[in-house]
Write a protein that holds these residues in place. Sequence first.
Motif, PDB file in Angstrom:
ATOM      1  N   PHE A  47      24.372  47.245 -16.919  1.00 49.72           N
ATOM      2  CA  PHE A  47      25.530  46.735 -16.163  1.00 49.72           C
ATOM      3  C   PHE A  47      26.470  45.893 -17.023  1.00 49.72           C
ATOM      4  O   PHE A  47      27.682  46.072 -16.993  1.00 49.72           O
ATOM      5  CB  PHE A  47      25.042  45.928 -14.954  1.00 49.72           C
ATOM      6  CG  PHE A  47      26.149  45.476 -14.040  1.00 49.72           C
ATOM      7  CD1 PHE A  47      26.810  46.389 -13.234  1.00 49.72           C
ATOM      8  CD2 PHE A  47      26.544  44.144 -14.002  1.00 49.72           C
ATOM      9  CE1 PHE A  47      27.830  45.979 -12.396  1.00 49.72           C
ATOM     10  CE2 PHE A  47      27.568  43.728 -13.163  1.00 49.72           C
ATOM     11  CZ  PHE A  47      28.208  44.656 -12.355  1.00 49.72           C
ATOM     12  N   GLY A  48      25.877  44.981 -17.804  1.00 42.03           N
ATOM     13  CA  GLY A  48      26.702  44.122 -18.655  1.00 42.03           C
ATOM     14  C   GLY A  48      27.483  44.921 -19.684  1.00 42.03           C
ATOM     15  O   GLY A  48      28.632  44.602 -20.000  1.00 42.03           O
TER      16      GLY A  48
ATOM     17  N   ARG B  31      29.910  46.067  -6.355  1.00 42.18           N
ATOM     18  CA  ARG B  31      28.771  46.715  -7.023  1.00 42.18           C
ATOM     19  C   ARG B  31      27.430  46.068  -6.679  1.00 42.18           C
ATOM     20  O   ARG B  31      26.407  46.739  -6.697  1.00 42.18           O
ATOM     21  CB  ARG B  31      28.960  46.659  -8.545  1.00 42.18           C
ATOM     22  CG  ARG B  31      30.121  47.480  -9.064  1.00 42.18           C
ATOM     23  CD  ARG B  31      29.804  48.979  -9.055  1.00 42.18           C
ATOM     24  NE  ARG B  31      28.586  49.291  -9.778  1.00 42.18           N
ATOM     25  CZ  ARG B  31      28.539  49.539 -11.067  1.00 42.18           C
ATOM     26  NH1 ARG B  31      29.640  49.529 -11.776  1.00 42.18           N
ATOM     27  NH2 ARG B  31      27.394  49.808 -11.655  1.00 42.18           N
TER      28      ARG B  31
ATOM     29  N   ARG C  87      22.734  43.277 -24.653  1.00 42.09           N
ATOM     30  CA  ARG C  87      24.099  42.894 -25.017  1.00 42.09           C
ATOM     31  C   ARG C  87      24.193  42.388 -26.446  1.00 42.09           C
ATOM     32  O   ARG C  87      25.289  42.284 -26.993  1.00 42.09           O
ATOM     33  CB  ARG C  87      24.582  41.793 -24.070  1.00 42.09           C
ATOM     34  CG  ARG C  87      24.723  42.241 -22.638  1.00 42.09           C
ATOM     35  CD  ARG C  87      26.106  41.921 -22.149  1.00 42.09           C
ATOM     36  NE  ARG C  87      26.491  40.585 -22.602  1.00 42.09           N
ATOM     37  CZ  ARG C  87      26.272  39.485 -21.922  1.00 42.09           C
ATOM     38  NH1 ARG C  87      25.697  39.551 -20.755  1.00 42.09           N
ATOM     39  NH2 ARG C  87      26.628  38.319 -22.393  1.00 42.09           N
TER      40      ARG C  87
ATOM     41  N   LEU D 151      28.070  36.286 -16.142  1.00 46.58           N
ATOM     42  CA  LEU D 151      27.727  36.375 -17.559  1.00 46.58           C
ATOM     43  C   LEU D 151      27.839  37.810 -18.061  1.00 46.58           C
ATOM     44  O   LEU D 151      28.171  38.048 -19.214  1.00 46.58           O
ATOM     45  CB  LEU D 151      26.296  35.875 -17.781  1.00 46.58           C
ATOM     46  CG  LEU D 151      26.147  34.364 -17.768  1.00 46.58           C
ATOM     47  CD1 LEU D 151      24.732  33.973 -17.437  1.00 46.58           C
ATOM     48  CD2 LEU D 151      26.540  33.783 -19.110  1.00 46.58           C
ATOM     49  N   ASP D 152      27.550  38.760 -17.170  1.00 44.52           N
ATOM     50  CA  ASP D 152      27.665  40.164 -17.557  1.00 44.52           C
ATOM     51  C   ASP D 152      29.124  40.603 -17.640  1.00 44.52           C
ATOM     52  O   ASP D 152      29.409  41.714 -18.054  1.00 44.52           O
ATOM     53  CB  ASP D 152      26.914  41.050 -16.553  1.00 44.52           C
ATOM     54  CG  ASP D 152      25.471  41.258 -16.965  1.00 44.52           C
ATOM     55  OD1 ASP D 152      25.163  41.023 -18.149  1.00 44.52           O
ATOM     56  OD2 ASP D 152      24.656  41.651 -16.122  1.00 44.52           O
ATOM     57  N   GLY D 153      30.035  39.741 -17.202  1.00 45.92           N
ATOM     58  CA  GLY D 153      31.455  40.044 -17.357  1.00 45.92           C
ATOM     59  C   GLY D 153      32.071  40.768 -16.179  1.00 45.92           C
ATOM     60  O   GLY D 153      33.112  41.387 -16.331  1.00 45.92           O
ATOM     61  N   ALA D 154      31.427  40.710 -15.010  1.00 47.73           N
ATOM     62  CA  ALA D 154      31.997  41.387 -13.854  1.00 47.73           C
ATOM     63  C   ALA D 154      32.983  40.463 -13.143  1.00 47.73           C
ATOM     64  O   ALA D 154      32.701  39.282 -12.966  1.00 47.73           O
ATOM     65  CB  ALA D 154      30.882  41.795 -12.895  1.00 47.73           C
TER      66      ALA D 154
ATOM     67  N   GLU E  85      28.367  48.066 -19.303  1.00 41.73           N
ATOM     68  CA  GLU E  85      29.376  48.829 -18.572  1.00 41.73           C
ATOM     69  C   GLU E  85      30.602  47.951 -18.293  1.00 41.73           C
ATOM     70  O   GLU E  85      31.740  48.390 -18.443  1.00 41.73           O
ATOM     71  CB  GLU E  85      28.745  49.312 -17.267  1.00 41.73           C
ATOM     72  CG  GLU E  85      29.567  50.324 -16.514  1.00 41.73           C
ATOM     73  CD  GLU E  85      29.010  50.581 -15.124  1.00 41.73           C
ATOM     74  OE1 GLU E  85      27.779  50.492 -14.967  1.00 41.73           O
ATOM     75  OE2 GLU E  85      29.811  50.837 -14.226  1.00 41.73           O
ATOM     76  N   MET E  86      30.343  46.707 -17.894  1.00 45.17           N
ATOM     77  CA  MET E  86      31.445  45.793 -17.614  1.00 45.17           C
ATOM     78  C   MET E  86      32.251  45.504 -18.881  1.00 45.17           C
ATOM     79  O   MET E  86      33.411  45.132 -18.806  1.00 45.17           O
ATOM     80  CB  MET E  86      30.903  44.467 -17.046  1.00 45.17           C
ATOM     81  CG  MET E  86      30.347  44.580 -15.653  1.00 45.17           C
ATOM     82  SD  MET E  86      31.581  45.076 -14.440  1.00 45.17           S
ATOM     83  CE  MET E  86      30.961  46.663 -13.937  1.00 45.17           C
ATOM     84  N   ARG E  87      31.607  45.645 -20.036  1.00 40.81           N
ATOM     85  CA  ARG E  87      32.316  45.439 -21.297  1.00 40.81           C
ATOM     86  C   ARG E  87      32.879  46.731 -21.842  1.00 40.81           C
ATOM     87  O   ARG E  87      33.213  46.827 -23.016  1.00 40.81           O
ATOM     88  CB  ARG E  87      31.373  44.778 -22.310  1.00 40.81           C
ATOM     89  CG  ARG E  87      31.182  43.318 -22.001  1.00 40.81           C
ATOM     90  CD  ARG E  87      30.249  42.640 -22.956  1.00 40.81           C
ATOM     91  NE  ARG E  87      30.402  41.192 -22.867  1.00 40.81           N
ATOM     92  CZ  ARG E  87      30.031  40.465 -21.827  1.00 40.81           C
ATOM     93  NH1 ARG E  87      29.488  41.044 -20.794  1.00 40.81           N
ATOM     94  NH2 ARG E  87      30.218  39.154 -21.822  1.00 40.81           N
ATOM     95  N   LYS E  88      32.919  47.753 -20.988  1.00 40.17           N
ATOM     96  CA  LYS E  88      33.569  49.021 -21.290  1.00 40.17           C
ATOM     97  C   LYS E  88      32.954  49.738 -22.496  1.00 40.17           C
ATOM     98  O   LYS E  88      33.648  50.372 -23.269  1.00 40.17           O
ATOM     99  CB  LYS E  88      35.081  48.821 -21.552  1.00 40.17           C
ATOM    100  CG  LYS E  88      35.798  47.992 -20.507  1.00 40.17           C
ATOM    101  CD  LYS E  88      36.824  48.828 -19.791  1.00 40.17           C
ATOM    102  CE  LYS E  88      37.503  48.145 -18.631  1.00 40.17           C
ATOM    103  NZ  LYS E  88      36.970  46.925 -18.097  1.00 40.17           N
TER     104      LYS E  88
ATOM    105  N   LYS F  35      34.478  43.089  -8.342  1.00 36.83           N
ATOM    106  CA  LYS F  35      33.444  44.009  -8.818  1.00 36.83           C
ATOM    107  C   LYS F  35      32.052  43.512  -8.442  1.00 36.83           C
ATOM    108  O   LYS F  35      31.179  44.308  -8.114  1.00 36.83           O
ATOM    109  CB  LYS F  35      33.544  44.152 -10.339  1.00 36.83           C
ATOM    110  CG  LYS F  35      34.115  45.500 -10.694  1.00 36.83           C
ATOM    111  CD  LYS F  35      33.932  45.834 -12.134  1.00 36.83           C
ATOM    112  CE  LYS F  35      34.599  47.150 -12.414  1.00 36.83           C
ATOM    113  NZ  LYS F  35      35.565  47.092 -13.487  1.00 36.83           N
TER     114      LYS F  35
END
Lengths: 376, 310
Positions: free
Chosen positions: A98-99, B221, A150, B210-213, A101-104, B217
């Motif tokens: 997920f992390g 999600r 990550r 922290l995961d950047g969402a 994916e969020m960082r593309k 989102k």
Amino acid sequence: MSALNILHVDKTFGNTQVLKDISLAIESGEFLILVGPSGCGKSTLMNAIAGLEPVTSGDIQIGGEDVTWRTPAERDIAMVFQSYALYPSMNVRQNIAFGLEMRKMPKAQREEAVARVADLLQITPLLDRKPSQLSGGQRQRVAMGRALAREPQIYLFDEPLSNLDAKLRVEMRTEIKKLHQRLGTTIVYVTHDQIEAMTLADRIAVMRDGEILQLGTPDEVYNDPVDMFVAGFMGSPSMNFIPVTLVSRDDGYVLRVLDEQDPTGAPLELPWPPAREAQALHEWVGERLILGVRPEHFVEDETRMETSFDGTRLDVMATVVEPTGADILLQATLSGTEVTMRLGPKSQVAAGERVALRVDMSRAVLFETTNQRRVA
Amino acid sequence: MSQTDSPLPRSRAKAARHSLSGSLERMLPRLVIAPSLAVALFFVYGYMLWTFVLSLTDSGMLPQYDFIGFAQYARLFANERWNVAATNLVVFGGLFIILCLFLGLMLAILLDQRIRQEGALRTIYLYPMALSLIVTGVVWRWILNPGLGVESLVRSWGFEDFTFDWLVNPDMAIYALVMAAVWQASGFVMALFLAGLRSIDDNLFKAAALDGASLPKVYWRIVIPCLRPVVFSAVMILAHIAIKSFDLVMALTGGGPGYATDLPATFMYTYTFTRGEIGLGSASAIMMLCGVLAILVPYLYSELRGNKHG
């Protein structure tokens, strides 16, 4: 260059100051543990590093860059939570990815990262399961995997083992230590468990009431505590504190143990090792002090295990005997003070008997009675 | 109870009395439950059965027992007004459920952002649920009445061409019903969702940050998938409210204009009690029962199965 630099950080909630001028620096690859009783501010400090809570003043630098006002996502850190905080609706694979994916990150790379981490933590067979289908230890691994995927600059662990049962906790502790040795990652780890702190850390920061009392290697913190709080907090069973009076004699200093119950009897006297005659000791002559002795610094006299061990002899009344298997914990009264001692497993002590012991005064420490600071 | 250190005879007497009162104690729940069970059996299930029997007869003004098989059901499905009512139910129920879920979820998410005066706001949003649907219907009838409500107000401000005639427009009247019903029920759905949101671990939000969402989102999600059981319960509750809607329609539109806003419940009422077609009305009532059962049975099944596993 230090991986993480915390400069004069303060944090207040309303009228309560939870962090008071905290400064510390962590080298790249270092394992730092923040330890202290609950409410000491260690979790707040961790949240401040993560960016989950803004600081009131001060600066936080990661990898030489000021990140004080950056969002958690922009700080290049990963965190493992006490409750694991796995996303319940996603399977393990999606949780780890997920992390990324969020960082593309492109899908192929993501899958590669998941495979690498799963292999490292031996969770490959679990990848398609939901968190609710995992045991505590497995969830813990997945939570670590999510952080590892990550490859951030700094890992934050917030009491990651406190939800596990005792046996699993020891296993995971070893696992975390191995992982750190293998990957050379920079880790900040919060715990209230002093054994975790001693076993894992390169350096330990002992905190109380929003302040760092002592920052040092486990050996320094354990053997050379700055005050009574640190001395009492580290080590289990904790250090014995015995009220004494410092007396000066011709052949050196002597600690006279005060017996509140029996003030008329002959007081027990423990000679202070001449090798440790600090200059500072001079001004405390005649004053009341606190003598700190660790349980393992008592040795039963009959055993004579070490010929070099030239401790001071003393005679105590055993009150409680607690065999733990590896050794025996003995509660005894030493001139009116309850004292815990760690004796060898072969010791034949029984409750109610008198025991002859030696105490290793070369490892003992002395504290002031008023502000509990270390004297010698 | 009997391990007291009182003298022996007394405790023996106590034990004897205990056995007598004990049997009474064991019987008491059944005795208390029995009357209400009998009443429920007779007035709910008995009348259900009677309605079904009537739906197989050619009863008119009064019940009579000339059985004609399922002919009333055939007449029902050939009836244009019934088809309008059934279509209306689909439109009304669908929109009502979707809008309630959407608004309820949005309100719950916004209320969950640790805002000030949350308790007061929550009560305000929940209040419509405390009103009877009749009151809701009357209030909205006045608000939507072109001669009294919004339209006349805006026109009095000088916008002479403004029209807001949903209540009297046969094509739009059903949406006026949807509006009033959503106003009534979305606060309740919000309360359901808010309870669901409160049960979500705060650390999930931190981990996702922290995961950047981004926050939308995180909700889309992570949080909303966690609320699936709540959505399910909400749909069940809203669906049966929609099927049973009667009082709101009666108060707001009376089924009109014409029969444009008839729902199965008002259809049943009209045919059974005002048009003297008890047979046909009973058939429509049984169809409604089937509709409720079609929703309720899977729900109960999954609930009971869930309990067994939990």
